[in-house]
Each structure stands twice: as C-alpha cells, then as structure tokens.
Design an enzyme around this catalytic site. Sequence first.
Site, PDB file in Angstrom:
ATOM      1  N   ASP A 203       0.885  -1.165   0.000  1.00 22.96           N
ATOM      2  CA  ASP A 203       0.000   0.000   0.000  1.00 22.96           C
ATOM      3  C   ASP A 203       0.925   1.218   0.000  1.00 22.96           C
ATOM      4  OD1 ASP A 203      -2.267   1.743   0.736  1.00 22.96           O
ATOM      5  OD2 ASP A 203      -1.278   1.793   2.697  1.00 22.96           O
TER       6      ASP A 203
ATOM      7  N   ASP B 176      -0.229   5.143   0.760  1.00 24.67           N
ATOM      8  CA  ASP B 176      -0.515   6.213   1.731  1.00 24.67           C
ATOM      9  C   ASP B 176      -0.673   5.677   3.147  1.00 24.67           C
ATOM     10  OD1 ASP B 176      -2.231   7.370  -1.008  1.00 24.67           O
ATOM     11  OD2 ASP B 176      -0.594   8.502  -0.100  1.00 24.67           O
TER      12      ASP B 176
ATOM     13  N   GLY C 289     -10.118   7.002  -1.891  1.00 20.81           N
ATOM     14  CA  GLY C 289     -10.254   7.652  -3.199  1.00 20.81           C
ATOM     15  C   GLY C 289     -10.589   9.119  -3.016  1.00 20.81           C
ATOM     16  N   GLY C 290      -9.781   9.989  -3.613  1.00 23.41           N
ATOM     17  CA  GLY C 290      -9.964  11.432  -3.409  1.00 23.41           C
ATOM     18  C   GLY C 290     -11.274  11.956  -3.966  1.00 23.41           C
TER      19      GLY C 290
ATOM     20  N   HIS D 137     -10.351  17.465  -8.308  1.00 17.37           N
ATOM     21  CA  HIS D 137      -9.398  16.437  -7.901  1.00 17.37           C
ATOM     22  C   HIS D 137      -8.123  16.486  -8.752  1.00 17.37           C
ATOM     23  CE1 HIS D 137      -7.834  12.271  -7.411  1.00 17.37           C
ATOM     24  NE2 HIS D 137      -8.031  12.629  -6.168  1.00 17.37           N
TER      25      HIS D 137
ATOM     26  N   THR E  38      -2.541   0.278  -4.437  1.00 17.93           N
ATOM     27  CA  THR E  38      -2.972   1.479  -3.734  1.00 17.93           C
ATOM     28  C   THR E  38      -4.241   2.063  -4.325  1.00 17.93           C
ATOM     29  OG1 THR E  38      -2.353   3.770  -3.186  1.00 17.93           O
ATOM     30  CG2 THR E  38      -1.474   2.882  -5.235  1.00 17.93           C
TER      31      THR E  38
ATOM     32  N   THR F 146      -4.634   5.346  -4.282  1.00 17.98           N
ATOM     33  CA  THR F 146      -4.290   6.702  -4.706  1.00 17.98           C
ATOM     34  C   THR F 146      -4.049   6.767  -6.223  1.00 17.98           C
ATOM     35  OG1 THR F 146      -3.013   8.644  -4.025  1.00 17.98           O
ATOM     36  CG2 THR F 146      -1.769   6.645  -4.470  1.00 17.98           C
TER      37      THR F 146
ATOM     38  N   ASN G 265       0.409  10.252  -8.108  1.00 16.60           N
ATOM     39  CA  ASN G 265       0.879  10.471  -6.728  1.00 16.60           C
ATOM     40  C   ASN G 265       1.951   9.450  -6.352  1.00 16.60           C
ATOM     41  OD1 ASN G 265      -1.070  12.445  -6.568  1.00 16.60           O
ATOM     42  ND2 ASN G 265      -2.547  11.159  -5.484  1.00 16.60           N
TER      43      ASN G 265
HETATM   44  C1  XBP Z   1      -5.142   6.216   0.308  1.00 14.79           C
HETATM   45  C2  XBP Z   1      -6.353   6.801  -0.309  1.00 14.79           C
HETATM   46  C3  XBP Z   1      -6.191   7.835  -1.375  1.00 14.79           C
HETATM   47  C4  XBP Z   1      -5.450   9.052  -0.811  1.00 14.79           C
HETATM   48  C5  XBP Z   1      -5.683  10.272  -1.667  1.00 14.79           C
HETATM   49  O1  XBP Z   1      -4.728   5.207  -0.577  1.00 14.79           O
HETATM   50  O2  XBP Z   1      -7.446   6.403   0.050  1.00 14.79           O
HETATM   51  O3  XBP Z   1      -7.485   8.218  -1.781  1.00 14.79           O
HETATM   52  O4  XBP Z   1      -5.993   9.337   0.480  1.00 14.79           O
HETATM   53  O5  XBP Z   1      -5.230  10.015  -2.984  1.00 14.79           O
HETATM   54  P1  XBP Z   1      -3.847   3.927  -0.053  1.00 14.79           P
HETATM   55  P2  XBP Z   1      -6.206  10.375  -4.197  1.00 14.79           P
HETATM   56  O6  XBP Z   1      -3.827   3.937   1.461  1.00 14.79           O
HETATM   57  O7  XBP Z   1      -4.577   2.726  -0.634  1.00 14.79           O
HETATM   58  O8  XBP Z   1      -2.483   4.158  -0.634  1.00 14.79           O
HETATM   59  O9  XBP Z   1      -6.739  11.760  -3.954  1.00 14.79           O
HETATM   60  O10 XBP Z   1      -5.332  10.289  -5.430  1.00 14.79           O
HETATM   61  O11 XBP Z   1      -7.271   9.322  -4.151  1.00 14.79           O
HETATM   62 MG    MG Z   2      -3.008   3.274   3.165  1.00 12.12          MG
END
Ligand code: XBP
Ligand code: MG
Length: 257
Positions: free
Chosen positions: A10, A12, A53-54, A83, A123, A125, A129
């Site tokens: 993962d 973030d 997801g943003g 976004h 991920t 994200t 990113n």
């Molecule tokens: C984390 C998320 C992402 C980020 C924001 O992803 O849920 O939505 O918070 O990025 P992970 P975006 O923990 O699976 O890496 O705005 O590009 O979605």
């Molecule tokens: Mg995460």
Amino acid sequence: MAQLEALLFDVDGTLADTERDGHRVAFNRAFADAGLDWEWTPEIYGDLLEVTGGKERIRHFLEKYRPEFEAPADLDAFIAELHAAKTGHYKRLMEDPGLPLRPGVERLLREARDAGLRLAIATTTTPANVTALLRNSLDPEAEEWFEVIAAGDIVPAKKPAPDIYLWAMERMGLPPERCMAFEDSENGVAAARDAGLRSILVTVNDYTRDHDFGPATVVLDQLGMPESPARVLQGPPLVKGQVDLPALKAIHDHAWG
Ligand code: XBP
Ligand code: MG
C-alpha cells in the site's frame, strides 16, 4: 509451506505518512484555488479518510458536511476537475518540501530487491501520486523497482474492495499464498484479506492506530531500524526488532501455517 515470492505495498500511510501533511494540504489548496471555503482540518480529514479515493472523498464530504452546497449540473465533472487540481498540488508538495518514507521502508525495499523478492504497489491513490512519492522520496528510478504499480481508477472498486490486490496478483501471475501485503488501515487490510491474502503486515499511524486489524498477521508501530526497533502491537514477536528478510519468512509461515 507456501513460499513467499512477492511483497505488495500500500502507499498512503504505509510507505510514507502522506495523508495529513500531503493529501490534506493538497485538497485544501485546490479548494482555495476554486474559491471554495472548504477547509479540511486534520480532524475532519481523519473522519473523511473512512472513504478511500480522493474523488469519492470529496463527494462524501459534500453529502456529510455540505448538504446545502448547490452542486453544478455535472457534479462528476466538477469533482474530477477539483481532484485533478489537487493532484497537481500533491505532486508539487512531494517535490517541495517533500515527504520522508516511514522508518525502515527504504531499508526493507532494498533488502527485498537484493534478495530477488518481487515488488508491487497496490494502492487507492492516483498513479501520478505514486510516481511523485517514489521519485522524490525513494529514488528517481524507483518506479522500476516495482513489477506492477496497481493504483487508483485502474479497478472499478477501491479498498476495502479487493479489486486492486486481485488485479496486481493477476498481473504478476501469483496466488495469494506467495504474496505478503503491507498496509496501514482497516480498509486496506479488508481489501487484502478479501483478495485471499493471509500474510498481512500492518504499520499503524496516527490516523489508523485505533482501527480493527483483526485479520492482520502482525501489527507494528513501524518496520524498525537498528537505532529504533519496531514495537509489536499484535501478532508474533520480531526476533531482531525490525522487519528484515528472516522476519518476513517467519511472518509468512505464521500466516500460512
Ligand atoms: C489512500 C487513499 C487515497 C489518498 C488520496 O490510498 O485512500 O485516496 O488518500 O489520494 P492507499 P487520491 O492507502 O490505498 O495508498 O486523492 O489520489 O485518491
Ligand atoms: Mg493506506
């Protein structure tokens, strides 16, 4: 005994603590640029993180915190444009001031690569990113370290749905019993578990410390470095106080028995 072949990471909260000082700040800058008085404080953002997801998160914010907002006719297009601007701000934040990887992440990635373990990203994200974080916080060529970068809208359903893990394993031609997932949140653990992964390592952070990590094999405060050992919060003990290759094997064996 199932042989560990691949590590699925993962991003973030796991590779780096990107949410509070990265994504959250980028969202607020995009809102300000658009003339919107939406300010996501660390507390509000912590609540909104239940939605991955943003774009989905912005929609959830409107429903929960701004029901009176007079949405434009094409709300999807409005959110998508907002976004995209946010992603631009996030990229610039990863370049300056940048964000460090969490303790032990670079150490483990290098050890795993040197040992011939296959690496992948799974991920929610946006792909841009992932590129920004890897190039600026790990190595300018770091994307090439990962055989598969499964990210964002590549799959129809985001975590806690298993889609992103299934997609990554399918592209690698690997069954769950040969893979280990690295996560930080209950959404991520649920996604990995429902994709058939049993070998799940969690490193908690300030936003996820109180999550329910029942299905995880081991829950730690970090991956550990020689000068700052990892603390085990759930699961089998670490022999050397850090997640290294022998620890990965022990965790995987513990998961698959
Ligand atoms: C984390 C998320 C992402 C980020 C924001 O992803 O849920 O939505 O918070 O990025 P992970 P975006 O923990 O699976 O890496 O705005 O590009 O979605
Ligand atoms: Mg995460």
